[in-house]
Design a protein around this motif. Structure first.
Motif, PDB file in Angstrom:
ATOM      1  N   LEU A  12       0.854  -1.172   0.000  1.00 48.52           N
ATOM      2  CA  LEU A  12       0.000   0.000   0.000  1.00 48.52           C
ATOM      3  C   LEU A  12       0.895   1.228   0.000  1.00 48.52           C
ATOM      4  O   LEU A  12       2.102   1.129   0.211  1.00 48.52           O
ATOM      5  CB  LEU A  12      -0.935   0.024   1.206  1.00 48.52           C
ATOM      6  N   ALA A  13       0.292   2.374  -0.215  1.00 46.77           N
ATOM      7  CA  ALA A  13       0.978   3.653  -0.090  1.00 46.77           C
ATOM      8  C   ALA A  13       0.097   4.563   0.750  1.00 46.77           C
ATOM      9  O   ALA A  13      -1.120   4.573   0.590  1.00 46.77           O
ATOM     10  CB  ALA A  13       1.217   4.265  -1.466  1.00 46.77           C
ATOM     11  N   THR A  14       0.710   5.306   1.654  1.00 48.30           N
ATOM     12  CA  THR A  14      -0.036   6.247   2.489  1.00 48.30           C
ATOM     13  C   THR A  14       0.839   7.443   2.817  1.00 48.30           C
ATOM     14  O   THR A  14       2.048   7.298   2.996  1.00 48.30           O
ATOM     15  CB  THR A  14      -0.544   5.588   3.786  1.00 48.30           C
ATOM     16  N   ALA A  15       0.226   8.594   2.887  1.00 52.52           N
ATOM     17  CA  ALA A  15       0.940   9.804   3.270  1.00 52.52           C
ATOM     18  C   ALA A  15       0.712  10.144   4.741  1.00 52.52           C
ATOM     19  O   ALA A  15       1.476  10.900   5.322  1.00 52.52           O
ATOM     20  CB  ALA A  15       0.493  10.985   2.397  1.00 52.52           C
ATOM     21  N   ASP A  16      -0.326   9.555   5.353  1.00 58.24           N
ATOM     22  CA  ASP A  16      -0.686  10.039   6.683  1.00 58.24           C
ATOM     23  C   ASP A  16      -1.223   8.991   7.667  1.00 58.24           C
ATOM     24  O   ASP A  16      -1.577   9.344   8.779  1.00 58.24           O
ATOM     25  CB  ASP A  16      -1.720  11.148   6.547  1.00 58.24           C
ATOM     26  N   ALA A  17      -1.284   7.738   7.288  1.00 54.86           N
ATOM     27  CA  ALA A  17      -1.902   6.756   8.191  1.00 54.86           C
ATOM     28  C   ALA A  17      -0.957   5.601   8.523  1.00 54.86           C
ATOM     29  O   ALA A  17      -1.396   4.474   8.719  1.00 54.86           O
ATOM     30  CB  ALA A  17      -3.195   6.231   7.573  1.00 54.86           C
ATOM     31  N   HIS A  18       0.308   5.880   8.622  1.00 49.60           N
ATOM     32  CA  HIS A  18       1.293   4.834   8.886  1.00 49.60           C
ATOM     33  C   HIS A  18       0.982   4.047  10.163  1.00 49.60           C
ATOM     34  O   HIS A  18       1.132   2.827  10.191  1.00 49.60           O
ATOM     35  CB  HIS A  18       2.701   5.431   8.958  1.00 49.60           C
ATOM     36  N   GLY A  19       0.525   4.732  11.200  1.00 53.27           N
ATOM     37  CA  GLY A  19       0.225   4.066  12.461  1.00 53.27           C
ATOM     38  C   GLY A  19      -0.898   3.051  12.350  1.00 53.27           C
ATOM     39  O   GLY A  19      -0.845   1.984  12.954  1.00 53.27           O
ATOM     40  N   VAL A  20      -1.915   3.374  11.577  1.00 51.47           N
ATOM     41  CA  VAL A  20      -3.042   2.448  11.372  1.00 51.47           C
ATOM     42  C   VAL A  20      -2.529   1.152  10.750  1.00 51.47           C
ATOM     43  O   VAL A  20      -2.849   0.056  11.209  1.00 51.47           O
ATOM     44  CB  VAL A  20      -4.124   3.085  10.475  1.00 51.47           C
ATOM     45  N   TYR A  21      -1.721   1.291   9.709  1.00 51.59           N
ATOM     46  CA  TYR A  21      -1.234   0.110   8.993  1.00 51.59           C
ATOM     47  C   TYR A  21      -0.188  -0.653   9.794  1.00 51.59           C
ATOM     48  O   TYR A  21      -0.166  -1.879   9.779  1.00 51.59           O
ATOM     49  CB  TYR A  21      -0.724   0.522   7.614  1.00 51.59           C
ATOM     50  N   ALA A  22       0.672   0.054  10.509  1.00 51.01           N
ATOM     51  CA  ALA A  22       1.680  -0.606  11.337  1.00 51.01           C
ATOM     52  C   ALA A  22       1.028  -1.461  12.414  1.00 51.01           C
ATOM     53  O   ALA A  22       1.515  -2.540  12.748  1.00 51.01           O
ATOM     54  CB  ALA A  22       2.610   0.432  11.965  1.00 51.01           C
ATOM     55  N   GLU A  23      -0.089  -0.992  12.943  1.00 49.16           N
ATOM     56  CA  GLU A  23      -0.787  -1.717  14.002  1.00 49.16           C
ATOM     57  C   GLU A  23      -1.253  -3.100  13.556  1.00 49.16           C
ATOM     58  O   GLU A  23      -1.416  -4.003  14.377  1.00 49.16           O
ATOM     59  CB  GLU A  23      -1.976  -0.887  14.493  1.00 49.16           C
ATOM     60  N   VAL A  24      -1.468  -3.298  12.265  1.00 51.13           N
ATOM     61  CA  VAL A  24      -1.910  -4.609  11.776  1.00 51.13           C
ATOM     62  C   VAL A  24      -0.811  -5.351  11.028  1.00 51.13           C
ATOM     63  O   VAL A  24      -1.087  -6.352  10.371  1.00 51.13           O
ATOM     64  CB  VAL A  24      -3.197  -4.508  10.931  1.00 51.13           C
ATOM     65  N   GLY A  25       0.445  -4.853  11.127  1.00 50.48           N
ATOM     66  CA  GLY A  25       1.576  -5.614  10.616  1.00 50.48           C
ATOM     67  C   GLY A  25       2.320  -5.050   9.422  1.00 50.48           C
ATOM     68  O   GLY A  25       3.350  -5.596   9.022  1.00 50.48           O
ATOM     69  N   PHE A  26       1.845  -3.972   8.821  1.00 47.90           N
ATOM     70  CA  PHE A  26       2.575  -3.376   7.703  1.00 47.90           C
ATOM     71  C   PHE A  26       3.841  -2.693   8.211  1.00 47.90           C
ATOM     72  O   PHE A  26       3.856  -2.154   9.322  1.00 47.90           O
ATOM     73  CB  PHE A  26       1.703  -2.355   6.959  1.00 47.90           C
ATOM     74  N   GLU A  27       4.889  -2.721   7.388  1.00 53.80           N
ATOM     75  CA  GLU A  27       6.163  -2.090   7.721  1.00 53.80           C
ATOM     76  C   GLU A  27       6.656  -1.284   6.526  1.00 53.80           C
ATOM     77  O   GLU A  27       6.323  -1.600   5.382  1.00 53.80           O
ATOM     78  CB  GLU A  27       7.217  -3.159   8.032  1.00 53.80           C
ATOM     79  N   PRO A  28       7.484  -0.267   6.782  1.00 51.54           N
ATOM     80  CA  PRO A  28       8.095   0.450   5.659  1.00 51.54           C
ATOM     81  C   PRO A  28       8.975  -0.507   4.841  1.00 51.54           C
ATOM     82  O   PRO A  28       9.482  -1.504   5.367  1.00 51.54           O
ATOM     83  CB  PRO A  28       8.957   1.519   6.326  1.00 51.54           C
ATOM     84  N   LEU A  29       9.142  -0.196   3.560  1.00 48.97           N
ATOM     85  CA  LEU A  29      10.011  -1.022   2.713  1.00 48.97           C
ATOM     86  C   LEU A  29      11.428  -1.001   3.268  1.00 48.97           C
ATOM     87  O   LEU A  29      11.992   0.059   3.516  1.00 48.97           O
ATOM     88  CB  LEU A  29      10.025  -0.505   1.277  1.00 48.97           C
ATOM     89  N   ALA A  30      12.013  -2.182   3.440  1.00 42.72           N
ATOM     90  CA  ALA A  30      13.370  -2.276   3.968  1.00 42.72           C
ATOM     91  C   ALA A  30      14.409  -1.955   2.900  1.00 42.72           C
ATOM     92  O   ALA A  30      15.457  -1.406   3.191  1.00 42.72           O
ATOM     93  CB  ALA A  30      13.613  -3.672   4.542  1.00 42.72           C
ATOM     94  N   ASP A  31      14.128  -2.300   1.670  1.00 44.58           N
ATOM     95  CA  ASP A  31      15.103  -2.120   0.601  1.00 44.58           C
ATOM     96  C   ASP A  31      14.455  -1.335  -0.538  1.00 44.58           C
ATOM     97  O   ASP A  31      14.140  -1.875  -1.595  1.00 44.58           O
ATOM     98  CB  ASP A  31      15.581  -3.498   0.109  1.00 44.58           C
ATOM     99  N   GLN A  32      14.269  -0.054  -0.319  1.00 47.81           N
ATOM    100  CA  GLN A  32      13.571   0.785  -1.281  1.00 47.81           C
ATOM    101  C   GLN A  32      14.294   0.887  -2.623  1.00 47.81           C
ATOM    102  O   GLN A  32      13.669   1.147  -3.642  1.00 47.81           O
ATOM    103  CB  GLN A  32      13.372   2.187  -0.716  1.00 47.81           C
ATOM    104  N   GLU A  33      15.599   0.666  -2.630  1.00 48.01           N
ATOM    105  CA  GLU A  33      16.371   0.818  -3.859  1.00 48.01           C
ATOM    106  C   GLU A  33      15.963  -0.157  -4.956  1.00 48.01           C
ATOM    107  O   GLU A  33      16.172   0.106  -6.128  1.00 48.01           O
ATOM    108  CB  GLU A  33      17.878   0.669  -3.577  1.00 48.01           C
ATOM    109  N   LYS A  34      15.386  -1.292  -4.602  1.00 51.85           N
ATOM    110  CA  LYS A  34      15.023  -2.258  -5.638  1.00 51.85           C
ATOM    111  C   LYS A  34      13.624  -2.037  -6.198  1.00 51.85           C
ATOM    112  O   LYS A  34      13.243  -2.673  -7.166  1.00 51.85           O
ATOM    113  CB  LYS A  34      15.202  -3.683  -5.142  1.00 51.85           C
ATOM    114  N   TRP A  35      12.846  -1.111  -5.635  1.00 49.59           N
ATOM    115  CA  TRP A  35      11.499  -0.841  -6.107  1.00 49.59           C
ATOM    116  C   TRP A  35      11.520   0.295  -7.125  1.00 49.59           C
ATOM    117  O   TRP A  35      12.228   1.273  -6.950  1.00 49.59           O
ATOM    118  CB  TRP A  35      10.582  -0.498  -4.934  1.00 49.59           C
ATOM    119  N   MET A  36      10.720   0.162  -8.144  1.00 47.29           N
ATOM    120  CA  MET A  36      10.627   1.187  -9.176  1.00 47.29           C
ATOM    121  C   MET A  36       9.159   1.480  -9.460  1.00 47.29           C
ATOM    122  O   MET A  36       8.277   0.689  -9.114  1.00 47.29           O
ATOM    123  CB  MET A  36      11.350   0.734 -10.436  1.00 47.29           C
TER     124      MET A  36
END
Length: 143
Positions: free
Chosen positions: A114-138
């Protein structure tokens, strides 16, 4: 499908229950990522997605929406997560995302993104995490 929502609310994947006009109004007029989206584009997006609605159990009024684009085998994209402004603060967004996570679990997907600008806490609470290796995503399209 109510295990993650507070008492008095229900989740449904029944497309017949969706209020397409309301969903379009929410997204095209109030969601920063979809402002100005046409009704035709919204209807097409809904037709090609798994749709989830949150409803008041007593009145049946729709209070929230989300959709998932997926191949049901390896990947899913969670998008258009929206809770009516009057219903916010009741943990409906967190419950909706948790219920979607649980709904997708049997598919054995490698990734749900997913992508979010303002609801990181909502998604983190159910297990989402920031991308660990952003360099490989395009990305092809808008940043």
């Amino acid at each position: 499908m109510n295990s993650e929502l507070p008492d008095g609310y229900e989740l449904s994947t029944d497309p017949a229950r969706l209020d397409a006009e309301l969903i379009h109004r929410w997204l095209s007029q109030d969601a920063y990522w979809a402002l100005g989206r046409s009704r035709e584009k919204q209807d097409r997006a809904m037709a090609e997605s798994l749709n989830f609605g949150v409803y008041d159990a007593a009145s049946g009024a729709q209070l929230g929406y989300a959709r998932v684009v997926t191949d049901r085998a390896t990947f899913a994209w969670l998008c258009d997560v929206y809770i009516d402004r009057a219903a916010r603060g009741k943990r409906l967004g967190t419950g909706l995302v948790a219920a979607i996570r649980d709904h997708l679990a049997p598919y054995g997907l490698r990734r749900v993104m997913l992508a979010t600008a303002d609801a990181h806490g909502v998604y983190a609470e159910v297990g989402f995490e920031p991308l660990a290796d952003q360099e490989k995503w395009m990305l092809l399209g808008e940043q």
